[in-house]
Design an enzyme around this catalytic site. Structure first.
Site, mmCIF file in Angstrom:
data_model
loop_
_atom_site.group_PDB
_atom_site.id
_atom_site.type_symbol
_atom_site.label_atom_id
_atom_site.label_comp_id
_atom_site.label_asym_id
_atom_site.label_seq_id
_atom_site.Cartn_x
_atom_site.Cartn_y
_atom_site.Cartn_z
ATOM 1 N N MET A 1 88.203 35.077 19.888
ATOM 2 C CA MET A 1 88.402 35.295 21.259
ATOM 3 C C MET A 1 87.262 36.056 22.144
ATOM 4 S SD MET A 1 92.644 35.191 22.067
ATOM 5 C CE MET A 1 92.886 36.911 21.672
ATOM 6 N N LEU B 1 83.128 40.523 20.424
ATOM 7 C CA LEU B 1 82.752 40.483 18.785
ATOM 8 C C LEU B 1 82.412 41.707 18.489
ATOM 9 C CD1 LEU B 1 80.853 36.988 19.098
ATOM 10 C CD2 LEU B 1 83.205 37.236 18.595
ATOM 11 N N HIS C 1 83.927 40.046 12.975
ATOM 12 C CA HIS C 1 83.519 38.703 13.457
ATOM 13 C C HIS C 1 82.285 38.236 12.756
ATOM 14 C CE1 HIS C 1 86.222 39.565 16.824
ATOM 15 N NE2 HIS C 1 86.640 38.423 16.728
ATOM 16 N N GLN D 1 98.346 32.124 24.203
ATOM 17 C CA GLN D 1 98.928 32.877 23.050
ATOM 18 C C GLN D 1 99.256 34.309 23.463
ATOM 19 O OE1 GLN D 1 95.199 32.610 20.651
ATOM 20 N NE2 GLN D 1 95.523 34.503 20.164
ATOM 21 N N GLY E 1 89.990 35.761 9.700
ATOM 22 C CA GLY E 1 90.124 37.123 9.097
ATOM 23 C C GLY E 1 91.359 37.626 8.536
ATOM 24 N N LYS F 1 92.568 39.971 8.520
ATOM 25 C CA LYS F 1 93.412 41.088 9.381
ATOM 26 C C LYS F 1 94.664 40.385 10.290
ATOM 27 C CE LYS F 1 93.485 44.548 12.699
ATOM 28 N NZ LYS F 1 93.823 43.719 13.926
ATOM 29 N N ASP F 2 94.663 39.225 10.598
ATOM 30 C CA ASP F 2 95.869 38.584 11.250
ATOM 31 C C ASP F 2 96.431 37.718 9.965
ATOM 32 O OD1 ASP F 2 95.241 39.170 14.121
ATOM 33 O OD2 ASP F 2 93.335 38.159 13.711
ATOM 34 N N ARG G 1 90.693 45.043 20.287
ATOM 35 C CA ARG G 1 91.687 45.810 20.981
ATOM 36 C C ARG G 1 91.531 47.382 20.788
ATOM 37 N NH1 ARG G 1 95.657 41.186 20.588
ATOM 38 N NH2 ARG G 1 96.006 40.561 22.472
HETATM 39 O O1 PAF Z 1 92.376 35.476 15.910
HETATM 40 C C1 PAF Z 1 91.996 35.159 16.913
HETATM 41 O O2 PAF Z 1 91.232 35.626 17.649
HETATM 42 C C2 PAF Z 1 92.826 34.005 17.790
HETATM 43 O O3 PAF Z 1 94.229 33.975 17.478
HETATM 44 C C3 PAF Z 1 92.074 32.631 17.755
HETATM 45 C C4 PAF Z 1 92.214 32.289 16.146
HETATM 46 C C5 PAF Z 1 90.881 32.546 17.975
HETATM 47 C C6 PAF Z 1 92.965 31.737 18.456
HETATM 48 O O4 PAF Z 1 92.835 31.929 19.838
#
Ligand code: PAF
Length: 284
Positions: A32, A35, A39, A63, A149, A151-152, A189
């Site tokens: 998103m 960066l 990233h 989202q 990543g 992280k998520d 963030r």
């Molecule tokens: O992890 C993110 O930045 C977002 O959830 C993604 C995978 C780019 C989808 O918008």
């Protein structure tokens, strides 16, 4: 190859089809934007595992919930492109919102069950938005690999499940969390944090490292470890815990005892208006 930037789905699709015809393997990194070094590690990983590294930069409105930070989500396209190019990215796809969601858009991809717990319990439409946009990007690019990543962690679980369930023939690669030197997990963030909140937020990695230490020492009762973690997090007043949990990363089932080959401690905590997530994956 100099960085190529595409704004239209058709142009991106055509460029990727050309690459497929010349038997180039594409590694896709959906982002998103805004960066950072986290990233960059994904881009380098994609570059090392494919002939062409493609990144997408798209702040995906689907989202974000109605009261979330879509409008104020940080954006810096010029800086993103130079960072991506430096990290070896060949192609950037940065569509406008209407390119991805034309008026009357009505189709969504949802992975049941796990999309409703933890992050999903606090952000009810979040994962539906993530799986929908990633499925669309997979269809446009048709990459051989896609890199995300750790992280998520819950997002990674759901995207792997989606790829499996919907027969996307794409290998999902996962890159470890990149942390600042003081332990804070890198996130776009983090810019929302005041200096004080940023200092307070260090309790997250401290709690996760403590969990790792306790497991390595032989503690197997997740409840005991979670209580210790909560104490650490709450010492970073005024932290507000949304959840702290211990799960099996293969199923996302809550664990009472850390007896699986891998265990995942994950948490979401709010510092003022900013909500941070973090996790640690431990192999036994
Ligand atoms: O992890 C993110 O930045 C977002 O959830 C993604 C995978 C780019 C989808 O918008």
């Amino acid at each position: 190859m100099a960085l190529q930037v595409f704004r239209s789905t058709l142009d991106m699709h055509k460029a990727c089809e050309q690459l497929h015809m010349s038997r180039k393997r594409i590694g896709l990194v959906p982002t998103m934007g805004y960066l950072h070094a986290g990233h960059v590690s994904l881009f380098r990983y994609a570059r090392a595992h494919a002939d062409i590294a493609a990144a997408t930069i798209f702040v995906n409105p689907a989202q974000f919930g109605p009261n979330e930070d879509f409008k104020r989500y940080p954006r810096d396209f010029e800086h993103d492109c130079s960072l991506a190019e430096e990290a070896g990215v060949d192609i950037v796809f940065a569509p406008a919102d209407e390119e991805m969601y034309a008026p009357g858009y009505a189709s969504y991809v949802e992975v049941e069950h796990v999309s409703k717990i933890f992050e999903g319990a606090f952000r009810p439409t979040h994962f539906r938005g993530v799986t929908t946009i990633v499925a669309k990007l997979f269809n446009i690019v048709r990459p051989q690999t896609a890199v995300f990543g750790q992280k998520d962690a819950q997002q990674v679980f759901l995207l792997k499940k989606m790829a499996l369930d919907l027969n996307f023939n794409i290998e999902i690669l996962v890159v470890p969390i990149v942390r600042e030197t003081d332990g804070l997990a890198m996130s776009s963030r983090n810019v929302y944090l005041s200096n004080t909140e940023r200092q307070q937020a260090l309790v997250l990695s401290q709690a996760l490292f403590q969990a790792q230490k306790r497991v390595q020492e032989g503690e197997r009762r997740c409840g005991v470890i979670l209580d210790e973690m909560k104490n650490i997090v709450l010492s970073g007043r005024p932290a507000q815990i949304d959840y702290i949990a211990c799960v099996d990363p293969a199923t996302f089932e809550i664990l009472e005892n850390a007896l699986k080959p891998q265990i995942l401690f994950l948490l979401a905590v709010r510092f003022g208006p900013t909500r941070l997530i973090d996790n640690i994956l431990i192999s036994l």
